[in-house]
Design an enzyme around this catalytic site. Sequence first.
Site, PDB file in Angstrom:
ATOM      1  N   LYS A 168       0.790  -1.240   0.084  1.00 40.67           N
ATOM      2  CA  LYS A 168      -0.035   0.035  -0.007  1.00 40.67           C
ATOM      3  C   LYS A 168       0.726   1.051  -0.078  1.00 40.67           C
ATOM      4  O   LYS A 168       0.502   2.310  -0.680  1.00 40.67           O
ATOM      5  CB  LYS A 168      -1.066   0.167   1.314  1.00 40.67           C
ATOM      6  CG  LYS A 168      -1.683   1.219   1.582  1.00 40.67           C
ATOM      7  CD  LYS A 168      -2.689   1.334   0.162  1.00 40.67           C
ATOM      8  CE  LYS A 168      -3.648   2.785   0.136  1.00 40.67           C
ATOM      9  NZ  LYS A 168      -4.442   2.694   1.089  1.00 40.67           N
TER      10      LYS A 168
ATOM     11  N   LYS B  12      -1.155  11.506   5.772  1.00 39.87           N
ATOM     12  CA  LYS B  12      -0.682  10.305   6.881  1.00 39.87           C
ATOM     13  C   LYS B  12      -0.007   9.275   6.166  1.00 39.87           C
ATOM     14  O   LYS B  12       0.857   8.638   6.558  1.00 39.87           O
ATOM     15  CB  LYS B  12      -2.139  10.043   7.469  1.00 39.87           C
ATOM     16  CG  LYS B  12      -1.876   8.817   8.464  1.00 39.87           C
ATOM     17  CD  LYS B  12      -1.987   7.299   7.721  1.00 39.87           C
ATOM     18  CE  LYS B  12      -3.504   7.084   7.504  1.00 39.87           C
ATOM     19  NZ  LYS B  12      -3.729   5.775   7.053  1.00 39.87           N
TER      20      LYS B  12
END
Length: 303
Positions: free
Chosen positions: A177, A245
């Site tokens: 990811k 983030k």
Amino acid sequence: MSAQTIGFIGLGIMGLPMARNLIDAGHDVVGHNRSSDPTAELVAYGGEDGGSPAGVAERSDVVLLCLPDSPDVENIVLGEGNEANPVIDGVSEGMTVIDHSTISPTVAEAVADRLAKEGVSMLDAPISGGEQGAIDGTLSIMVGGEESTLEAHREVLEAMGETVTHCGPSGAGQTTKACNQIVVSAQMVGVSEALVFAEKAGADLEAVVDAISGGAAGCWTLDNRAPNMITGDFDPGFFAEYQYKDLRIATAAGEEFGAPIPQTSVAHELYKTMVENDMGRDDNSGVMQVLELMAGTEARIDD
């Protein structure tokens, strides 16, 4: 597909449509969210309210998570924070926890190790595809953990995702990811630069998007975000603050593993600028606004 009771914790912009797809696939879904409105929406759709993370785990065959960040997963699953009824208090031996959050690979490994002591298996299974992918059930799901555990739950994941890929042992889904977000941020920043440049040069923005989408520059961002970007529509499909983030995770992992990521470091700073200027709840394509501020112009057409 054999119906199971699925616990789903984290009913946000991605989690709620994912849970709805599980209901549509014939599963009983028991949900929980820190704010009550999304849980009420799930109940209205046919789900049940689990009351707490532990309550969800007690009533489920498998528990899915879709939470904002590493500390949230540690808190909700292990109680390492202010959560009084964490998932671990409601699990039973032989259960599986599947985490769709995007978190640090090392945190994913640590949580999996702790659950293993309770006889609970874990898959880190972050997702890509944005809100529309969650709604349509066409997400890409990147899975770390035991392949046998993935195969046991593949049908559940395929109710939410079009592509389900085993990426390696625990933590590998999160590493994959991070790679995804490196490429996504590069697309967002690159398309933004191109559009602001086109505006400054006096080009027809719609013609530019149409022309370069069909060539070597063609990418997901041009197809799915550029038409909205040039009208100033930055309603979120994926919050810019979540992109920031994710880039913090990627840059920290790059430092840890000694991988050079100069382009990602620039994207990190641009998204930080968005958050510091109260743009964090805009779509991640809204990074174009930072470049517009730098250029002293807006790349817009009349809608």
